[in-house]
Enzyme design. Structure first.
Site, PDB file in Angstrom:
ATOM      1  N   MET A  26       0.770  -1.224  -0.007  1.00 34.50           N
ATOM      2  CA  MET A  26      -0.174  -0.070  -0.041  1.00 34.50           C
ATOM      3  C   MET A  26       0.883   1.379  -0.118  1.00 34.50           C
ATOM      4  O   MET A  26       0.568   2.315   0.265  1.00 34.50           O
ATOM      5  CB  MET A  26      -0.950   0.182   0.927  1.00 34.50           C
ATOM      6  CG  MET A  26      -1.981  -1.157   1.175  1.00 34.50           C
ATOM      7  SD  MET A  26      -3.524  -0.785   2.085  1.00 34.50           S
ATOM      8  CE  MET A  26      -2.908  -0.549   3.658  1.00 34.50           C
ATOM      9  N   LEU A  29       6.536   3.443   1.173  1.00 40.45           N
ATOM     10  CA  LEU A  29       7.827   2.094   1.462  1.00 40.45           C
ATOM     11  C   LEU A  29       8.578   2.391   2.486  1.00 40.45           C
ATOM     12  O   LEU A  29       9.286   3.598   2.661  1.00 40.45           O
ATOM     13  CB  LEU A  29       8.287   1.811   0.223  1.00 40.45           C
ATOM     14  CG  LEU A  29       7.479   1.384  -1.280  1.00 40.45           C
ATOM     15  CD1 LEU A  29       8.087   1.306  -2.421  1.00 40.45           C
ATOM     16  CD2 LEU A  29       6.458   0.373  -0.775  1.00 40.45           C
ATOM     17  N   HIS A  33       9.356  -3.443   3.246  1.00 42.74           N
ATOM     18  CA  HIS A  33       9.145  -3.411   1.796  1.00 42.74           C
ATOM     19  C   HIS A  33      10.219  -3.752   1.087  1.00 42.74           C
ATOM     20  O   HIS A  33      10.234  -4.855   0.181  1.00 42.74           O
ATOM     21  CB  HIS A  33       8.343  -2.366   1.387  1.00 42.74           C
ATOM     22  CG  HIS A  33       7.029  -1.854   2.009  1.00 42.74           C
ATOM     23  ND1 HIS A  33       6.923  -0.731   2.772  1.00 42.74           N
ATOM     24  CD2 HIS A  33       5.774  -2.583   2.135  1.00 42.74           C
ATOM     25  CE1 HIS A  33       5.505  -0.710   3.046  1.00 42.74           C
ATOM     26  NE2 HIS A  33       4.882  -1.582   2.799  1.00 42.74           N
ATOM     27  N   GLU A 145       5.882 -11.758   6.884  1.00 42.59           N
ATOM     28  CA  GLU A 145       5.206 -12.301   8.178  1.00 42.59           C
ATOM     29  C   GLU A 145       4.558 -11.450   9.183  1.00 42.59           C
ATOM     30  O   GLU A 145       4.071 -11.781  10.231  1.00 42.59           O
ATOM     31  CB  GLU A 145       6.162 -13.358   8.802  1.00 42.59           C
ATOM     32  CG  GLU A 145       6.653 -14.525   7.763  1.00 42.59           C
ATOM     33  CD  GLU A 145       8.032 -15.062   8.248  1.00 42.59           C
ATOM     34  OE1 GLU A 145       8.622 -14.659   9.165  1.00 42.59           O
ATOM     35  OE2 GLU A 145       8.442 -16.035   7.594  1.00 42.59           O
ATOM     36  N   LYS A 146       5.092 -10.059   9.210  1.00 41.79           N
ATOM     37  CA  LYS A 146       4.463  -9.303   9.927  1.00 41.79           C
ATOM     38  C   LYS A 146       3.048  -9.421  10.023  1.00 41.79           C
ATOM     39  O   LYS A 146       2.553  -9.063  11.145  1.00 41.79           O
ATOM     40  CB  LYS A 146       5.035  -7.708   9.472  1.00 41.79           C
ATOM     41  CG  LYS A 146       4.828  -6.759  10.407  1.00 41.79           C
ATOM     42  CD  LYS A 146       4.427  -5.429  10.037  1.00 41.79           C
ATOM     43  CE  LYS A 146       3.039  -4.976   9.825  1.00 41.79           C
ATOM     44  NZ  LYS A 146       2.788  -4.013   8.883  1.00 41.79           N
ATOM     45  N   MET A 181       8.679  -2.702  11.600  1.00 41.86           N
ATOM     46  CA  MET A 181       8.558  -1.511  10.727  1.00 41.86           C
ATOM     47  C   MET A 181       7.083  -1.480   9.986  1.00 41.86           C
ATOM     48  O   MET A 181       6.592  -2.564   9.753  1.00 41.86           O
ATOM     49  CB  MET A 181       9.580  -1.157   9.485  1.00 41.86           C
ATOM     50  CG  MET A 181      11.094  -0.937  10.073  1.00 41.86           C
ATOM     51  SD  MET A 181      12.013  -0.986   8.770  1.00 41.86           S
ATOM     52  CE  MET A 181      13.623  -0.624   9.623  1.00 41.86           C
ATOM     53  N   SER A 183       4.330   1.362   7.962  1.00 40.47           N
ATOM     54  CA  SER A 183       3.922   2.649   7.379  1.00 40.47           C
ATOM     55  C   SER A 183       3.227   3.431   8.499  1.00 40.47           C
ATOM     56  O   SER A 183       2.906   4.603   8.308  1.00 40.47           O
ATOM     57  CB  SER A 183       3.091   2.470   6.033  1.00 40.47           C
ATOM     58  OG  SER A 183       3.815   1.700   4.737  1.00 40.47           O
TER      59      SER A 183
HETATM   60  P1  AMP Z   1       1.782  -2.901   3.505  1.00 37.78           P
HETATM   61  O1  AMP Z   1       2.219  -1.921   2.680  1.00 37.78           O
HETATM   62  O2  AMP Z   1       1.636  -2.299   4.830  1.00 37.78           O
HETATM   63  O3  AMP Z   1       0.199  -3.323   2.966  1.00 37.78           O
HETATM   64  O4  AMP Z   1       2.615  -4.151   3.503  1.00 37.78           O
HETATM   65  C1  AMP Z   1       2.652  -4.716   2.085  1.00 37.78           C
HETATM   66  C2  AMP Z   1       3.506  -5.956   2.132  1.00 37.78           C
HETATM   67  O5  AMP Z   1       4.916  -5.874   3.250  1.00 37.78           O
HETATM   68  C3  AMP Z   1       2.836  -7.107   3.251  1.00 37.78           C
HETATM   69  O6  AMP Z   1       3.054  -8.410   2.678  1.00 37.78           O
HETATM   70  C4  AMP Z   1       3.374  -6.783   4.603  1.00 37.78           C
HETATM   71  O7  AMP Z   1       3.122  -8.043   5.487  1.00 37.78           O
HETATM   72  C5  AMP Z   1       4.728  -6.328   4.365  1.00 37.78           C
HETATM   73  N1  AMP Z   1       5.685  -5.850   5.236  1.00 37.78           N
HETATM   74  C6  AMP Z   1       5.068  -4.768   5.775  1.00 37.78           C
HETATM   75  N2  AMP Z   1       5.985  -4.359   6.949  1.00 37.78           N
HETATM   76  C7  AMP Z   1       6.793  -5.216   6.987  1.00 37.78           C
HETATM   77  C8  AMP Z   1       7.940  -5.514   7.569  1.00 37.78           C
HETATM   78  N3  AMP Z   1       8.225  -4.564   8.698  1.00 37.78           N
HETATM   79  N4  AMP Z   1       8.922  -6.565   7.714  1.00 37.78           N
HETATM   80  C9  AMP Z   1       8.542  -7.436   6.545  1.00 37.78           C
HETATM   81  N5  AMP Z   1       7.420  -7.220   5.836  1.00 37.78           N
HETATM   82  C10 AMP Z   1       6.626  -6.087   5.947  1.00 37.78           C
END
Ligand code: AMP
Length: 226
Positions: A26, A29, A33, A145-146, A181, A183
């Site tokens: 989303m 970054l 990410h 895995e978060k 971490m 967003s």
């Molecule tokens: P988001 O943009 O938050 O929807 O995350 C996009 C992808 O990145 C999802 O598969 C999340 O699980 C992964 N993600 C988000 N934060 C982290 C993090 N700190 N470490 C590893 N993967 C992450």
């Protein structure tokens, strides 16, 4: 670096590519990410990174409105990578007008924990992920895995709809005090941020006690320190 807003343009570009990786995000970054993107680049000829704040997974319109959006910054952060295609659509490229969220039945995984707190969230996530998987037909798709419940759900989703794609879990990248971490971390004020770091610290302690103490003892010990 440019972002494509039409998935059809990307489909044309990757027609002859042997292995495609998909990293749905989303945006806004951060290093979490970026570590997923790096992992995806090892195994695939081309990695499609989607940057889309999916309105269907928000059950609170205020939360959707304030979700951070920084496409220019995001493109700046990933321009160092080769073999990446960015998909940053508007809603009409993903959904038809008045399209409803698909109602899946994932059973218990979507009813507990985050599912309980955010009704409809996981159906919204599954709806957009199914669309992305069908659009790009990646060989491999990567999820952190978060968001562990989400990862399990996506694995269920591909079984349910019989898609031929490997769902690959990626390790959680953390701040120096252990907080994952995210967003959304920028929404935390100083004291909330400190508290969030303390939660992961105490969870770590609870995990260490797990082998030798009863659940009741762990709970009371940890709560005393909180
Ligand atoms: P988001 O943009 O938050 O929807 O995350 C996009 C992808 O990145 C999802 O598969 C999340 O699980 C992964 N993600 C988000 N934060 C982290 C993090 N700190 N470490 C590893 N993967 C992450």
């Amino acid at each position: 670096m440019r972002a494509y807003s039409s998935y059809k343009d990307i489909v044309k570009l990757v027609k002859k590519v042997d292995s495609i990786g998909l990293v749905p995000t989303m945006g806004s970054l951060h290093d979490g990410h970026l570590s997923i993107i790096k992992k995806a680049l090892i195994k695939n000829d081309i990695v499609i990174v989607s940057i889309y704040v999916n309105p269907k997974q928000f059950n609170d319109s205020k939360d959707l409105k304030k979700y951070p959006r920084n496409l220019e910054d995001d493109l700046e952060k990933i321009k160092i990578f080769n073999n990446i295609i960015v998909y940053a659509p508007n809603d009409r490229d993903v959904y038809n007008e008045r399209e409803e969220v698909k109602k899946y039945n994932f059973g218990e995984i979507t009813e507990i924990m985050e599912g309980k707190l955010r009704p409809g969230h996981f159906n919204g996530v599954a709806t957009v992920v199914e669309k992305l998987l069908v659009m790009f037909k990646p060989n491999n798709a990567y999820f952190g895995e978060k968001d562990f419940q989400q990862l399990i759900l996506i694995k269920e989703l591909v079984k349910k709809i019989k898609l031929d794609v490997n769902i690959i879990g990626c390790e959680t990248i953390r701040e120096s005090d252990g907080l994952a971490m995210s967003s959304r971390n920028k929404f935390l004020n100083k004291s909330e941020r400190k508290c969030a770091g303390r939660i992961i610290e105490l969870l770590g302690k609870a995990k260490k006690m797990y082998k030798t103490s009863s659940l009741k003892a762990i709970k009371s010990d940890i709560l005393k320190q909180a």
